[in-house]
Enzyme design. Structure first.
Site, PDB file in Angstrom:
ATOM      1  N   ASP A  51       0.759  -1.091   0.040  1.00 33.76           N
ATOM      2  CA  ASP A  51      -0.083  -0.206   0.120  1.00 33.76           C
ATOM      3  C   ASP A  51       1.069   1.073  -0.123  1.00 33.76           C
ATOM      4  O   ASP A  51       1.549   1.417   0.925  1.00 33.76           O
ATOM      5  CB  ASP A  51      -0.835   0.182   1.169  1.00 33.76           C
ATOM      6  CG  ASP A  51      -1.661   1.211   1.246  1.00 33.76           C
ATOM      7  OD1 ASP A  51      -1.459   2.226   1.141  1.00 33.76           O
ATOM      8  OD2 ASP A  51      -3.067   1.020   1.576  1.00 33.76           O
ATOM      9  N   HIS A  52       1.028   1.952  -1.339  1.00 35.22           N
ATOM     10  CA  HIS A  52       2.189   2.712  -1.059  1.00 35.22           C
ATOM     11  C   HIS A  52       2.073   4.041  -0.331  1.00 35.22           C
ATOM     12  O   HIS A  52       3.147   4.596   0.102  1.00 35.22           O
ATOM     13  CB  HIS A  52       2.400   3.202  -2.737  1.00 35.22           C
ATOM     14  CG  HIS A  52       1.346   4.352  -2.913  1.00 35.22           C
ATOM     15  ND1 HIS A  52       0.096   4.014  -3.423  1.00 35.22           N
ATOM     16  CD2 HIS A  52       1.551   5.832  -3.206  1.00 35.22           C
ATOM     17  CE1 HIS A  52      -0.458   5.052  -4.036  1.00 35.22           C
ATOM     18  NE2 HIS A  52       0.283   6.136  -3.721  1.00 35.22           N
ATOM     19  N   HIS A  82      -5.830   2.977   1.462  1.00 33.00           N
ATOM     20  CA  HIS A  82      -5.059   3.918   1.840  1.00 33.00           C
ATOM     21  C   HIS A  82      -5.780   4.844   3.098  1.00 33.00           C
ATOM     22  O   HIS A  82      -4.948   5.122   4.039  1.00 33.00           O
ATOM     23  CB  HIS A  82      -4.797   5.038   0.930  1.00 33.00           C
ATOM     24  CG  HIS A  82      -4.289   4.645  -0.477  1.00 33.00           C
ATOM     25  ND1 HIS A  82      -3.196   3.569  -0.490  1.00 33.00           N
ATOM     26  CD2 HIS A  82      -4.712   4.805  -1.643  1.00 33.00           C
ATOM     27  CE1 HIS A  82      -2.968   3.227  -1.614  1.00 33.00           C
ATOM     28  NE2 HIS A  82      -3.775   4.040  -2.465  1.00 33.00           N
TER      29      HIS A  82
HETATM   30  C1  BG6 Z   1      -3.544   4.894  -6.080  1.00 32.81           C
HETATM   31  C2  BG6 Z   1      -5.156   4.834  -6.639  1.00 32.81           C
HETATM   32  O1  BG6 Z   1      -3.530   3.732  -5.193  1.00 32.81           O
HETATM   33  O2  BG6 Z   1      -3.587   6.016  -5.189  1.00 32.81           O
HETATM   34  C3  BG6 Z   1      -5.340   6.296  -7.340  1.00 32.81           C
HETATM   35  O3  BG6 Z   1      -5.290   3.850  -7.336  1.00 32.81           O
HETATM   36  C4  BG6 Z   1      -4.844   7.516  -6.823  1.00 32.81           C
HETATM   37  O4  BG6 Z   1      -6.545   6.381  -7.919  1.00 32.81           O
HETATM   38  C5  BG6 Z   1      -3.536   7.207  -6.005  1.00 32.81           C
HETATM   39  O5  BG6 Z   1      -4.933   8.575  -7.588  1.00 32.81           O
HETATM   40  C6  BG6 Z   1      -3.170   8.337  -5.065  1.00 32.81           C
HETATM   41  O6  BG6 Z   1      -1.792   8.298  -4.610  1.00 32.81           O
HETATM   42  P1  BG6 Z   1      -0.901   9.389  -4.372  1.00 32.81           P
HETATM   43  O7  BG6 Z   1       0.473   9.178  -3.948  1.00 32.81           O
HETATM   44  O8  BG6 Z   1      -1.030  10.355  -5.821  1.00 32.81           O
HETATM   45  O9  BG6 Z   1      -1.576  10.378  -3.301  1.00 32.81           O
END
Ligand code: BG6
Length: 484
Positions: free
Chosen positions: A177-178, A240
């Site tokens: 989960d980045h 997230h």
């Molecule tokens: C991804 C989603 O996991 O996270 C996207 O699939 C979203 O829809 C993105 O835009 C948001 O990531 P960050 O790092 O730009 O906040």
């Protein structure tokens, strides 16, 4: 200030889907940055694996192009780039067939860490896991990295977990989960558990409510096909926002170690009360003269998928009983702004005569952009005229306090990949965590389907549907403004 970078051992990292979008945008530019940072041992190798018929030289050309396009300023260092490219290789493999697997097996070095990044759709996870075993490419020390979405409901997530478990132990599975790799998200834990100041107040005696906002300005154009089957609930909330909620609400783990942290996160998810549908607002964005509406972006004129969700939930435990958690996320909103606000209770009694304002301490952790922490405190308004009170921010922007590279100049993906090589699962989701998160979101999504719920429209560039503001207004509260 402590800053000790833990070195990584030599590794072979195989990226399945090595020519795909994620590899080109995130994984490979991230690895290049780690190479520049001296964190990639000279004999470590990155092996792209995909269906295209390429040789090493062609793959290196493709990667050079990707790094130039997505690698930022660092990509200009052409001498370093050509040294990095020498550590890259390519094999053509058929994930569902037999072609290429013997080549991959022959390429792997003995006695180095083997990591396999499944940067492919979940439909291929089982095929890859099975073939890695069949061809004896993976051993007991190997790790696999799997991308979100991890299932689309409890049943599919469970099936995926079971499939992976046929060939890999839980200690070998790294579910990404980045958000957990973001510097400021980790800072949540540092703020809570590295300071004596906050923890005594971190409960229902002092906290009025907590808000979590992840606002984006982008729409879904370009990935409408995926998004329309997912929606904000599956795409953002189940993973997230849920992770943010866990980090803000969990009990202190006994140590900062993978299972200790994940046990505490799991307890939070399991203590989440089911959400009544009156406490959820779904939205879909409208067109402007420059942008399309959601349905056009998603290429589905009848879509009822939500690009926005706001909800109120409760955690049924001793610490948080009675404290509402409000969460919202959406696309095409006013600004890109992700933050968590811990709103403390009013003073029970004010000694300052005539001061009728409700002064509140609010701790805001800004996740992105402008990463930092802001604590709203009440002080005396300067000047004559008696004791008048005013609320001001005690604002610390990390870049001001720690320099422009306060985020280490790195992206969540590269940090997480290095943790895979180090064998540190703290920032990865465990199988039971993912399943518990789906157990909570499934009834919400099923309820929408049963009622054929239609999302409320909201204007692009707004803060979301009016009803999402009402969610707090009717409790006598209001959202922290979404600001650029
Ligand atoms: C991804 C989603 O996991 O996270 C996207 O699939 C979203 O829809 C993105 O835009 C948001 O990531 P960050 O790092 O730009 O906040």
């Amino acid at each position: 200030m402590v800053s000790r970078i833990i070195p990584v051992e030599c590794f072979d990292l195989v990226i399945f889907g090595g020519t795909g979008d994620l590899a080109r945008r995130k994984i490979l530019p991230g690895l290049f940055r780690r190479f520049l940072g001296g964190q990639m041992p000279e004999n470590a190798r990155i092996i792209g694996a995909a269906r295209s018929n390429l040789d090493d030289a062609e793959y290196r050309d493709m990667v050079a192009g990707a790094i130039t396009e997505f690698g930022g300023a660092e990509a200009k260092d052409t001498e370093c780039l050509s040294r990095f490219l020498k550590q890259l290789h390519y094999v053509q493999v058929d994930a569902r067939g037999t072609d290429g697997w013997a080549d991959l097996a022959g390429l792997m070095k003995p006695d180095v860490i083997r990591a396999f990044y499944f940067s492919v759709g979940p439909g291929l996870f089982g095929d890859l896991a099975e073939r890695l075993h069949l061809h004896k490419i993976a051993d007991a020390q190997s790790r696999i990295v799997v991308e979100k979405p991890f299932g689309r409901d409890l049943e599919t997530a469970r099936a995926l977990n079971e499939t992976l478990a046929l060939h890999f132990d839980e200690q070998q599975i790294y579910r990404i989960d980045h958000y957990l790799g973001k510097e400021t998200v980790q800072n949540l834990m540092a703020v809570r558990f590295g300071n004596v100041l906050f923890e005594p107040l971190w409960n229902n005696h002092y906290v009025d409510h907590i808000q979590i906002t992840v606002a984006e300005t982008v729409g879904v154009g370009g990935r409408g096909g995926y998004y329309d089957k997912s929606g904000a609930m599956r795409d953002m909330v189940q993973n997230h926002l849920m992770q943010l909620l866990c980090l803000i609400a969990m009990e202190p783990p006994s140590m900062f170690e993978a299972d200790a942290v994940r046990d505490e996160k799991l307890k939070v998810i399991r203590a989440l009360q089911p959400v009544d549908y009156h406490q959820i607002v779904r939205g879909q964005y409208n067109a402007t003269d420059k942008t399309q509406n959601y349905r056009d972006d998603a290429e589905n004129p009848r879509s009822h998928t939500e690009s926005f969700v706001a909800l109120k939930c409760h955690i049924n435990n001793w610490r948080w009983a009675g404290v509402p958690f409000y969460m919202r996320t959406g696309k095409r909103l006013k600004a890109r702004n992700s933050e968590i606000s811990v709103v403390f209770k009013d003073l029970g009694h004010s000694i300052f005569e005539g001061d009728e304002a409700r002064h509140r301490n609010i701790l805001t952790i800004r996740l992105q952009p402008n990463e930092g922490i802001d604590l709203q405190v009440t002080i005396k308004e300067p000047g004559p005229g008696g004791m008048r009170l005013v609320d001001v921010p005690l604002d610390m922007t990390f870049a001001d306090a720690l320099g422009p590279d306060a985020d280490g100049g790195s992206d969540a993906y590269e940090r997480l990949i290095m943790d895979v090589i180090r064998g540190n699962q703290t920032l990865f989701m465990r199988g039971d965590e993912v399943e518990a998160a789906w157990s909570w979101t499934d009834p919400i999504i099923n309820g929408w389907q049963e009622r054929n719920d239609v999302p409320k429209e909201y204007d692009t560039g707004s803060s979301g549907p009016e009803d999402s503001l009402m969610l707090l207004h009717r409790d006598g509260r209001r959202w922290h403004e979404i600001k650029a």
